[in-house]
Write an enzyme that holds these catalytic residues in place. Structure first.
Site, PDB file in Angstrom:
ATOM      1  N   TRP A 100      20.383   9.549  44.304  1.00  0.00           N
ATOM      2  CA  TRP A 100      21.067  10.843  44.402  1.00  0.00           C
ATOM      3  C   TRP A 100      22.495  10.764  43.898  1.00  0.00           C
ATOM      4  O   TRP A 100      22.976  11.691  43.235  1.00  0.00           O
ATOM      5  CB  TRP A 100      20.982  11.399  45.827  1.00  0.00           C
ATOM      6  CG  TRP A 100      19.587  11.868  46.127  1.00  0.00           C
ATOM      7  CD1 TRP A 100      18.708  11.306  47.010  1.00  0.00           C
ATOM      8  CD2 TRP A 100      18.877  12.954  45.500  1.00  0.00           C
ATOM      9  NE1 TRP A 100      17.510  11.982  46.973  1.00  0.00           N
ATOM     10  CE2 TRP A 100      17.578  12.990  46.066  1.00  0.00           C
ATOM     11  CE3 TRP A 100      19.210  13.891  44.520  1.00  0.00           C
ATOM     12  CZ2 TRP A 100      16.614  13.934  45.679  1.00  0.00           C
ATOM     13  CZ3 TRP A 100      18.249  14.830  44.135  1.00  0.00           C
ATOM     14  CH2 TRP A 100      16.987  14.840  44.714  1.00  0.00           C
ATOM     15  N   ASP A 169      28.006  13.699  49.762  1.00  0.00           N
ATOM     16  CA  ASP A 169      26.695  14.356  49.807  1.00  0.00           C
ATOM     17  C   ASP A 169      25.998  13.837  51.065  1.00  0.00           C
ATOM     18  O   ASP A 169      25.478  12.730  51.082  1.00  0.00           O
ATOM     19  CB  ASP A 169      25.902  13.977  48.548  1.00  0.00           C
ATOM     20  CG  ASP A 169      24.457  14.464  48.606  1.00  0.00           C
ATOM     21  OD1 ASP A 169      24.075  15.121  49.600  1.00  0.00           O
ATOM     22  OD2 ASP A 169      23.698  14.184  47.651  1.00  0.00           O
ATOM     23  N   LYS A 193      16.523  18.988  55.839  1.00  0.00           N
ATOM     24  CA  LYS A 193      16.205  17.712  56.506  1.00  0.00           C
ATOM     25  C   LYS A 193      16.558  17.818  57.986  1.00  0.00           C
ATOM     26  O   LYS A 193      15.670  17.937  58.822  1.00  0.00           O
ATOM     27  CB  LYS A 193      16.925  16.569  55.812  1.00  0.00           C
ATOM     28  CG  LYS A 193      16.447  16.430  54.354  1.00  0.00           C
ATOM     29  CD  LYS A 193      17.444  15.751  53.481  1.00  0.00           C
ATOM     30  CE  LYS A 193      17.244  15.970  52.003  1.00  0.00           C
ATOM     31  NZ  LYS A 193      15.958  15.575  51.466  1.00  0.00           N
TER      32      LYS A 193
HETATM   33  C1  LIG Z   1      20.977  12.829  49.352  1.00  0.00           C
HETATM   34  C2  LIG Z   1      20.393  13.992  48.611  1.00  0.00           C
HETATM   35  N1  LIG Z   1      21.177  14.668  47.754  1.00  0.00           N
HETATM   36  C3  LIG Z   1      20.702  15.722  47.053  1.00  0.00           C
HETATM   37  C4  LIG Z   1      19.411  16.151  47.194  1.00  0.00           C
HETATM   38  C5  LIG Z   1      18.930  17.331  46.405  1.00  0.00           C
HETATM   39  O1  LIG Z   1      18.859  18.406  47.253  1.00  0.00           O
HETATM   40  P1  LIG Z   1      18.374  19.854  46.796  1.00  0.00           P
HETATM   41  O2  LIG Z   1      16.929  19.728  46.469  1.00  0.00           O
HETATM   42  O3  LIG Z   1      18.661  20.660  48.020  1.00  0.00           O
HETATM   43  O4  LIG Z   1      19.186  20.258  45.636  1.00  0.00           O
HETATM   44  C6  LIG Z   1      18.557  15.487  48.087  1.00  0.00           C
HETATM   45  C7  LIG Z   1      17.156  15.935  48.260  1.00  0.00           C
HETATM   46  O5  LIG Z   1      16.312  15.291  48.818  1.00  0.00           O
HETATM   47  C8  LIG Z   1      19.062  14.391  48.803  1.00  0.00           C
HETATM   48  O6  LIG Z   1      18.279  13.716  49.651  1.00  0.00           O
END
Ligand SMILES: Cc1ncc(COP(=O)(O)O)c(C=O)c1O
Length: 357
Positions: A100, A169, A193
């Protein structure tokens, strides 16, 4: 019949919350309509929205120096909204500790110069670079990192002390334990989550940081515009916001984040201890960087992966397949997964090992 859902997200939601929602689905209070059918500008909805925000502030002890926003677009939207606002004509520091943060870097790189100030990619993200190894740049606009890498199950447990705006994040770790929000200039997290259904993104932003935003952007991309309109610049995800409010109340009633911290550490250590004491299962992550929310594990023989997944599902244990990019298994054990679910998973894993190990 409900089963144990180990999905990384959208993820398990407390049954108490789901059943309250069920009871209220056709008519909220005596409003004559479902919450989904209600104007976000109505007095009733406003009460729901304001309550949810206050509960979130209370749970996390968000200081008055920070604003809380209920946005859309997911954490992915923040990958670009952050650099668009704060790194224009500038550069920004990023820590690379998993898939991520890698995506956040890729998006930011389209908008600004990214300095990857530390990386654990060399060892397949099996650890996180320690804070001493973060090579801060002199003139970067901010430092971005991901405290919990959902895919690799790699965590940076201590929030670093730095002399720059710290941006995180926290999609897969927010509300899992108490947090010193004052250390951060901006925190963002997709809701699906630990917070509620998908469609909502929580942002906690330091009011002083908002003053530095890029004023040339369209309003929808500006944090201050969302703040001025109480996160109702346009129609917000009303149902997700309402459900998030229910989850916040459930967290409060359960004993707040201290309670969940204890529960989450107990759940995670139950699973890690079992894995560490087995010759059949293993977890590749350096011990001090192990996530308490996402526990990846591999079987000694990956030819057995599909059998494991089939039999676990037959035993009421769902969504244990690891992310497609890393393979193996992963158990995501967010707040709404009780210890009972972990114990059942461990019992199943023991039986499976005895049968095939
Ligand atoms: C740590 C992290 N950042 C970003 C995201 C992306 O999130 P979204 O699908 O809400 O854009 C996720 C999705 O699982 C994630 O676990």
């Amino acid at each position: 019949m409900r089963k144990w859902n180990f999905c990384a997200g959208p993820a398990v939601i407390s049954e108490q919350v789901l059943s309250e929602v069920k009871d209220e689905l056709l008519e909220w209070g005596d409003s004559g309509m479902s919450i989904m059918e209600m104007s976000h500008r109505s007095k009733i909805y406003d009460g729901v929205a304001v309550d949810a925000k206050q509960d979130f502030i209370d749970i996390l002890n968000v200081p008055s120096s920070h604003e809380v926003l209920f946005l859309q677009g997911g954490a992915t939207h923040q990958f670009s909204m952050v650099p668009l606002n704060f790194a224009h004509n500038n550069n920004a520091d990023y820590v690379l500790s998993g898939s991520w943060s890698k995506k956040a870097i890729a998006e930011a790189s389209k908008l600004t110069k990214v300095n990857t100030i530390a990386s654990s990619e060399n060892l397949g993200f099996s650890y996180a670079p320690t804070q001493e190894d973060w090579k801060h740049s002199k003139d970067s606009a901010y430092v971005h990192y991901c405290p919990n890498e959902t895919i690799q199950g790699v965590a940076i447990h201590e929030a670093p002390d730095i002399n720059n705006h710290l941006i995180a994040d926290m999609s897969s770790v927010i509300l899992s334990e108490p947090l010193d929000v004052s250390k951060f200039s901006l925190i963002y997290a997709g809701a699906q989550k630990n917070i509620g259904p998908a469609g909502l993104t929580m942002v906690i932003i330091k009011k002083d940081l908002m003053k530095l935003e890029n004023e040339n952007l369209p309003n929808i991309l500006r944090y201050s515009k969302h703040s001025e309109s109480d996160s109702m610049l346009n129609t917000p995800p009303t149902f997700a916001w309402y459900m998030a409010g229910k989850v916040f109340k459930w967290i409060k009633q359960s004993g707040g984040l201290e309670f969940f911290k204890e529960q989450n550490h107990l759940k995670a250590s139950t699973l890690y201890d079992f894995i560490d004491n087995s010759d059949f299962y293993s977890n590749p992550v350096k011990i001090e960087n192990r996530s308490i929310m996402n526990v990846p594990f591999i079987l000694a023989d990956n030819d057995l992966d599909s059998v494991f997944l089939k039999e676990s599902e037959e035993n009421g244990l769902l969504n244990l397949k690891g992310h497609r990019s890393v393979g193996g298994m992963r158990a995501s054990i967010y707040n709404a997964m009780p210890l009972e679910g972990i114990n059942e998973l461990v019992d199943f894993m023991k039986v499976f090992e005895a049968k095939y190990g």
